[in-house]
Design a protein around this motif. Structure first.
Motif, mmCIF file in Angstrom:
data_model
loop_
_atom_site.group_PDB
_atom_site.id
_atom_site.type_symbol
_atom_site.label_atom_id
_atom_site.label_comp_id
_atom_site.label_asym_id
_atom_site.label_seq_id
_atom_site.Cartn_x
_atom_site.Cartn_y
_atom_site.Cartn_z
ATOM 1 N N ALA A 1 -37.492 -95.269 -97.091
ATOM 2 C CA ALA A 1 -36.094 -94.865 -97.445
ATOM 3 C C ALA A 1 -35.948 -93.580 -97.890
ATOM 4 O O ALA A 1 -34.717 -92.834 -97.492
ATOM 5 N N HIS A 2 -36.817 -93.043 -98.824
ATOM 6 C CA HIS A 2 -36.847 -91.642 -99.309
ATOM 7 C C HIS A 2 -36.749 -90.496 -98.310
ATOM 8 O O HIS A 2 -36.149 -89.530 -98.428
ATOM 9 N N LEU A 3 -37.773 -90.795 -97.358
ATOM 10 C CA LEU A 3 -38.201 -90.027 -96.303
ATOM 11 C C LEU A 3 -37.064 -89.918 -95.294
ATOM 12 O O LEU A 3 -36.514 -88.804 -94.809
ATOM 13 N N GLY A 4 -36.560 -90.914 -94.917
ATOM 14 C CA GLY A 4 -35.335 -91.038 -94.020
ATOM 15 C C GLY A 4 -34.201 -90.751 -94.692
ATOM 16 O O GLY A 4 -33.326 -90.032 -93.725
ATOM 17 N N SER A 5 -33.661 -90.618 -96.022
ATOM 18 C CA SER A 5 -32.577 -90.187 -96.427
ATOM 19 C C SER A 5 -32.662 -88.725 -96.448
ATOM 20 O O SER A 5 -31.626 -87.824 -96.281
ATOM 21 N N ALA A 6 -33.861 -88.215 -96.717
ATOM 22 C CA ALA A 6 -33.968 -86.638 -96.529
ATOM 23 C C ALA A 6 -34.005 -86.200 -95.129
ATOM 24 O O ALA A 6 -33.188 -85.065 -95.011
ATOM 25 N N PHE A 7 -34.313 -86.895 -93.992
ATOM 26 C CA PHE A 7 -34.182 -86.448 -92.827
ATOM 27 C C PHE A 7 -32.676 -86.603 -92.366
ATOM 28 O O PHE A 7 -32.179 -85.565 -91.610
ATOM 29 N N VAL A 8 -31.875 -87.437 -92.906
ATOM 30 C CA VAL A 8 -30.648 -87.561 -92.385
ATOM 31 C C VAL A 8 -29.908 -86.344 -93.092
ATOM 32 O O VAL A 8 -28.989 -85.779 -92.562
ATOM 33 N N ILE A 9 -30.016 -86.205 -94.420
ATOM 34 C CA ILE A 9 -29.454 -84.939 -95.102
ATOM 35 C C ILE A 9 -29.782 -83.517 -94.389
ATOM 36 O O ILE A 9 -28.920 -82.770 -93.954
ATOM 37 N N TYR A 10 -30.939 -83.717 -93.823
ATOM 38 C CA TYR A 10 -31.384 -82.186 -93.187
ATOM 39 C C TYR A 10 -30.864 -82.088 -91.951
ATOM 40 O O TYR A 10 -30.173 -81.110 -91.421
ATOM 41 N N THR A 11 -30.840 -83.233 -91.178
ATOM 42 C CA THR A 11 -30.139 -83.087 -90.068
ATOM 43 C C THR A 11 -28.647 -83.025 -89.779
ATOM 44 O O THR A 11 -28.089 -82.105 -88.995
ATOM 45 N N ALA A 12 -27.835 -83.515 -90.966
ATOM 46 C CA ALA A 12 -26.530 -83.245 -91.157
ATOM 47 C C ALA A 12 -26.349 -81.753 -91.219
ATOM 48 O O ALA A 12 -25.146 -81.356 -90.621
ATOM 49 N N LEU A 13 -26.862 -81.173 -92.290
ATOM 50 C CA LEU A 13 -26.942 -79.813 -92.519
ATOM 51 C C LEU A 13 -26.980 -79.046 -91.520
ATOM 52 O O LEU A 13 -26.311 -77.921 -91.241
ATOM 53 N N PHE A 14 -28.079 -79.210 -90.754
ATOM 54 C CA PHE A 14 -28.435 -78.466 -89.528
ATOM 55 C C PHE A 14 -27.315 -78.748 -88.510
ATOM 56 O O PHE A 14 -27.027 -77.539 -87.674
ATOM 57 N N TRP A 15 -26.836 -79.846 -88.286
ATOM 58 C CA TRP A 15 -25.644 -79.909 -87.279
ATOM 59 C C TRP A 15 -24.444 -79.216 -87.713
ATOM 60 O O TRP A 15 -24.010 -78.631 -86.862
ATOM 61 N N PHE A 16 -23.915 -79.455 -88.829
ATOM 62 C CA PHE A 16 -22.775 -78.752 -89.158
ATOM 63 C C PHE A 16 -23.004 -77.061 -89.097
ATOM 64 O O PHE A 16 -21.883 -76.508 -88.740
ATOM 65 N N GLY A 17 -23.895 -76.654 -89.705
ATOM 66 C CA GLY A 17 -24.338 -75.127 -89.791
ATOM 67 C C GLY A 17 -24.256 -74.822 -88.642
ATOM 68 O O GLY A 17 -23.715 -73.691 -88.158
ATOM 69 N N LEU A 18 -25.013 -75.310 -87.545
ATOM 70 C CA LEU A 18 -25.072 -74.668 -86.225
ATOM 71 C C LEU A 18 -23.839 -74.711 -85.483
ATOM 72 O O LEU A 18 -23.485 -73.870 -84.657
ATOM 73 N N GLY A 19 -23.071 -75.864 -85.902
ATOM 74 C CA GLY A 19 -21.757 -75.959 -85.084
ATOM 75 C C GLY A 19 -20.653 -74.700 -85.557
ATOM 76 O O GLY A 19 -19.867 -74.383 -84.804
ATOM 77 N N LEU A 20 -21.032 -74.315 -86.811
ATOM 78 C CA LEU A 20 -20.113 -73.475 -87.302
ATOM 79 C C LEU A 20 -20.551 -71.795 -86.733
ATOM 80 O O LEU A 20 -19.790 -71.038 -86.536
ATOM 81 N N VAL A 21 -21.739 -71.738 -86.677
ATOM 82 C CA VAL A 21 -22.460 -70.555 -86.432
ATOM 83 C C VAL A 21 -22.247 -70.151 -84.854
ATOM 84 O O VAL A 21 -21.919 -68.996 -84.576
ATOM 85 N N ARG A 22 -22.536 -71.294 -84.152
ATOM 86 C CA ARG A 22 -22.245 -71.081 -82.764
ATOM 87 C C ARG A 22 -21.342 -72.165 -82.299
ATOM 88 O O ARG A 22 -21.996 -73.480 -81.482
ATOM 89 N N PRO A 23 -20.093 -72.133 -82.225
ATOM 90 C CA PRO A 23 -19.229 -73.155 -81.844
ATOM 91 C C PRO A 23 -19.184 -73.427 -80.391
ATOM 92 O O PRO A 23 -19.608 -72.532 -79.813
#
Length: 460
Positions: free
Chosen positions: A268-290
């Motif tokens: 659960a701890h690792l899965g939550s970290a993966f979700v946070i990581y993926t969300a930040l990467f998804w949002f960040g990449l979408g703003l840098v390269r729309p």
């Protein structure tokens, strides 16, 4: 005409107006005989002269009208060209204004995007350090959770000895590390402390820029809600981490003879970290390269399938990574250290532990079953990555260069991850290879997320 006589002895009634006969005919008067052909020719010449004059006049008139039409047409063309030119100039001015506005609007987005990607990198580093903490069995070295005052580590000899005495009161020291020296304790303390400290750094690095960009209006309402959820998940992640550690400190919660944290809480701890990581990467990449939707007609049949297959592969990568968390939690990597068979069999005899009830819990609590299913999931995931690569190659003309690069990178990293996993297994799980294997799973998930972001530009 009196006294005239027409000599028509050679003319037949039905050939009266034949040209040859008329040429031979003549008109005879009392004083003069005039050939009919000459008279007709004279009249014909007069008629032709009149017709020629009229044709010349008509031609001049037509030329004059044509000139007028040509002149008026040229004027219209010039006016149309001037109007088009003025419209183009106006359109260029509007496009330039729009481009300037887009640049002004995109610059704040890129700032926010770079900040999110930086935060994503910090979370990724924390995941890797967390893996090393687990592999070095350092996670139970800090037996207290002090979110604020726990930021400062022991500094003096007395403080270190006091911290070491606290550790000696718990099962890990009593059952595994009896006789450990203070210097050895400092080594395992370092990894757990670094892991917790980085969590606090991430909280600060996320919260204050988030408030700043929110006040500046750089973050819209929709994204603000999503990032608020991510921030709350980050705060809950700290509590979840301590909840995991407690399962290894309380003898009542420890399963088996070896003190270790609960594999359920670890996943659960690792899965939550993966979700946070993926969300930040998804949002960040979408703003840098729309994303800009492509309009290639070849995409109609290819794009939906490519998206569907890519989502399936990304899901398999996540599931396989979570099964790896159970492998780490149960130390299942040390059960069978052979490949491709497990010992001498493809399916070992002890794959099911009859003492574990109900039987499906073997998939989460029996080390042999956990290793077997991780192997199977890894093979399925790798095969799916290769199949996706082959499918993308068939429709490569419809993909952008960066999408093709993402697909190829996924195949290369998938191959490297399989090699790392097998090497880790055959060498009895050394820390360096095992940590690289966990980092490889995160890298693989990152590339899969990048591919999904690139495919978002394809039409639905």
């Amino acid at each position: 005409m009196l006294g005239s006589r027409v000599n028509l002895k050679h003319i037949k009634p039905n050939r009266l107006f034949n040209k040859n006969i008329l040429n031979n005919a003549s008109i005879t008067t009392s004083k003069l005989t005039i050939p009919i052909s000459s008279s007709i020719k004279a009249k014909s010449n007069n008629v032709n002269s009149n017709l020629y004059s009229k044709s010349i006049f008509n031609q001049i008139l037509n030329n004059n009208n044509s000139y007028k039409r040509f002149y008026s047409t040229n004027e219209q063309k010039q006016q149309e060209q001037q109007e088009q030119k003025s419209q183009q100039q106006q359109q260029q001015k509007e496009e330039k204004v729009n481009e300037d506005e887009e640049i002004e609007q995109s610059e704040p987005n890129k700032k926010v995007g770079r900040w999110l990607l930086f935060s994503c990198g910090l979370v990724g580093a924390m995941i890797v350090i967390g893996g090393i903490t687990r592999l070095t069995e350092s996670g139970l070295s800090m037996v207290e959770w002090k979110p604020v005052v726990g930021t400062i580590p022991p500094l003096t000899q007395e403080e270190w000895e006091a911290e070491f005495e606290k550790y000696k009161q718990f099962p890990e020291y009593k059952k595994l590390n009896m006789g450990m020296t203070l210097d050895e304790f400092k080594q395992i303390f370092f990894w757990e402390y670094s892991h917790r400290l980085l969590g606090r750094v991430i909280g600060v690095a996320f919260f204050f820029p988030f408030v700043y960009y929110l006040k500046k209006g750089y973050i819209d309402r929709s994204l603000a809600k999503k990032l608020s959820v991510v921030f709350l998940m980050g705060g809950a992640q700290g509590a979840l981490g301590w909840y995991m550690v407690k399962s290894g400190l309380d003898e009542k919660l420890i399963q088996g003879e070896v003190p270790r944290v609960s594999q359920y809480r670890l996943a659960a701890h690792l899965g939550s970290a993966f979700v946070i990581y993926t969300a930040l990467f998804w949002f960040g990449l979408g703003l840098v390269r729309p994303a800009a939707i492509a309009s290639n007609p070849n995409l109609q049949n290819f794009a939906p399938k490519m998206k569907k297959y890519s989502h399936a592969v990304a899901g398999l990568i996540g599931v396989t990574a979570m099964s790896g968390a159970f492998v780490a939690g149960l130390d299942a990597g040390l059960v069978y250290n052979t490949f491709p068979k497990m010992g001498d069999d493809w399916i070992p005899d002890d794959i099911i532990n009859p003492k574990i009830k109900p039987a499906y819990k073997n998939c989460f609590e029996h080390d042999v079953t956990v290793q077997f299913q991780h192997r199977v999931l890894a093979c399925i995931t790798y095969g799916s990555i290769l199949a996706l690569t082959a499918f993308a190659y068939r429709g490569r003309k419809a993909l952008s260069p960066k999408a093709r690069l993402a697909v190829n990178s996924l195949a290369v990293m998938g191959t490297a991850q399989v090699i790392l996993g097998i090497s880790t297994l055959l060498t009895f799980v050394p820390v360096s290879l095992a940590a690289s294997h966990q980092a490889g799973s995160l890298t693989l998930l990152t590339i899969a997320t990048w591919l999904l972001r690139e495919l978002k530009k394809l039409p639905k």
